[in-house]
Design a protein around this motif. Structure first.
Motif, mmCIF file in Angstrom:
data_model
loop_
_atom_site.group_PDB
_atom_site.id
_atom_site.type_symbol
_atom_site.label_atom_id
_atom_site.label_comp_id
_atom_site.label_asym_id
_atom_site.label_seq_id
_atom_site.Cartn_x
_atom_site.Cartn_y
_atom_site.Cartn_z
ATOM 1 N N ILE A 14 0.870 -1.173 0.000
ATOM 2 C CA ILE A 14 0.000 0.000 0.000
ATOM 3 C C ILE A 14 0.906 1.221 0.000
ATOM 4 N N ASP A 15 0.810 2.019 -1.077
ATOM 5 C CA ASP A 15 1.667 3.196 -1.247
ATOM 6 C C ASP A 15 1.172 4.391 -0.453
ATOM 7 N N GLY A 16 -0.132 4.508 -0.281
ATOM 8 C CA GLY A 16 -0.679 5.671 0.412
ATOM 9 C C GLY A 16 -2.179 5.560 0.562
ATOM 10 N N TYR A 17 -2.737 6.526 1.281
ATOM 11 C CA TYR A 17 -4.178 6.577 1.506
ATOM 12 C C TYR A 17 -4.547 8.014 1.810
ATOM 13 N N GLY A 18 -5.801 8.321 1.661
ATOM 14 C CA GLY A 18 -6.317 9.646 1.958
ATOM 15 C C GLY A 18 -7.816 9.555 2.123
ATOM 16 N N PRO A 19 -8.472 10.698 2.218
ATOM 17 C CA PRO A 19 -9.924 10.679 2.422
ATOM 18 C C PRO A 19 -10.652 9.928 1.306
ATOM 19 N N ILE A 24 -2.340 1.699 -4.320
ATOM 20 C CA ILE A 24 -1.594 0.443 -4.255
ATOM 21 C C ILE A 24 -0.964 0.202 -5.618
ATOM 22 N N GLY A 25 0.348 0.039 -5.614
ATOM 23 C CA GLY A 25 1.053 -0.183 -6.874
ATOM 24 C C GLY A 25 0.852 0.945 -7.862
ATOM 25 N N GLY A 26 0.677 2.167 -7.350
ATOM 26 C CA GLY A 26 0.485 3.331 -8.202
ATOM 27 C C GLY A 26 -0.938 3.516 -8.691
ATOM 28 N N GLN A 27 -1.829 2.587 -8.385
ATOM 29 C CA GLN A 27 -3.224 2.683 -8.812
ATOM 30 C C GLN A 27 -4.090 3.133 -7.638
ATOM 31 N N VAL A 28 -5.029 4.029 -7.898
ATOM 32 C CA VAL A 28 -5.916 4.548 -6.861
ATOM 33 C C VAL A 28 -7.209 3.739 -6.837
ATOM 34 N N SER A 93 -7.215 2.088 10.078
ATOM 35 C CA SER A 93 -6.725 1.804 8.724
ATOM 36 C C SER A 93 -5.272 2.217 8.493
ATOM 37 N N PRO A 94 -4.806 3.386 8.974
ATOM 38 C CA PRO A 94 -3.390 3.715 8.763
ATOM 39 C C PRO A 94 -2.434 2.678 9.369
ATOM 40 N N ALA A 95 -2.740 2.216 10.571
ATOM 41 C CA ALA A 95 -1.904 1.189 11.213
ATOM 42 C C ALA A 95 -2.010 -0.141 10.465
ATOM 43 N N ALA A 96 -3.193 -0.474 9.974
ATOM 44 C CA ALA A 96 -3.379 -1.718 9.221
ATOM 45 C C ALA A 96 -2.570 -1.690 7.935
ATOM 46 N N CYS A 97 -2.519 -0.540 7.263
ATOM 47 C CA CYS A 97 -1.715 -0.410 6.034
ATOM 48 C C CYS A 97 -0.240 -0.653 6.331
ATOM 49 N N ARG A 98 0.273 -0.019 7.370
ATOM 50 C CA ARG A 98 1.694 -0.169 7.717
ATOM 51 C C ARG A 98 2.020 -1.606 8.107
ATOM 52 N N THR A 99 1.184 -2.204 8.931
ATOM 53 C CA THR A 99 1.428 -3.566 9.398
ATOM 54 C C THR A 99 1.362 -4.558 8.238
ATOM 55 N N TYR A 100 0.389 -4.374 7.366
ATOM 56 C CA TYR A 100 0.264 -5.225 6.176
ATOM 57 C C TYR A 100 1.535 -5.143 5.336
#
Length: 117
Positions: A14-19, A24-28, A93-100
């Motif tokens: 997961i590259d990033g997240y926002g509202p 993921i992999g450059g795809q939103v 969700s932010p913690a889940a992204c990092r842990t994943y």
């Protein structure tokens, strides 16, 4: 300080997240998603166990991202997953992204179900 490059083989972190979205992999991807080592799919929330259970043989642990804040998940969502042999860990969700991402880089059999922030 020594830095180590992380390799994900064919999996995409997961590259990033926002509202309302995840990248993921450059795809939103808009809205809630499930990410597996084999790809990403749209997820209809806690009523949608079929998406996750269809991959049960490839998952040891599922991280459930509950949005911006940690929240309880319904027992009728958690129980069938645990009965199928999938460990369920709930976090924001932010913690889940990092842990994943960390466990994915280790080659672990993980998945993540994410509600948007």
């Amino acid at each position: 300080m020594r830095l180590h490059e992380i390799h994900y083989d064919d999996s995409k972190p997961i590259d990033g997240y926002g509202p309302g979205f995840f990248r993921i992999g450059g795809q939103v991807f808009d809205g809630a998603i499930c990410a597996f080592s084999t790809g990403v799919v749209s997820w209809d929330g806690y009523g949608d166990m079929a998406t996750i259970l269809s991959k049960k043989d490839d998952i040891d642990v599922l991280f459930v991202g509950t949005g911006a804040e940690i929240a309880h998940i319904p027992a009728d969502f958690r129980d069938p997953l645990e009965e199928a042999g999938i460990g369920v860990e709930v976090m924001a969700s932010p913690a889940a992204c990092r842990t994943y991402n960390v466990l994915l880089s280790e080659g672990r059999r993980v998945a993540v179900a994410l509600m948007p922030v």
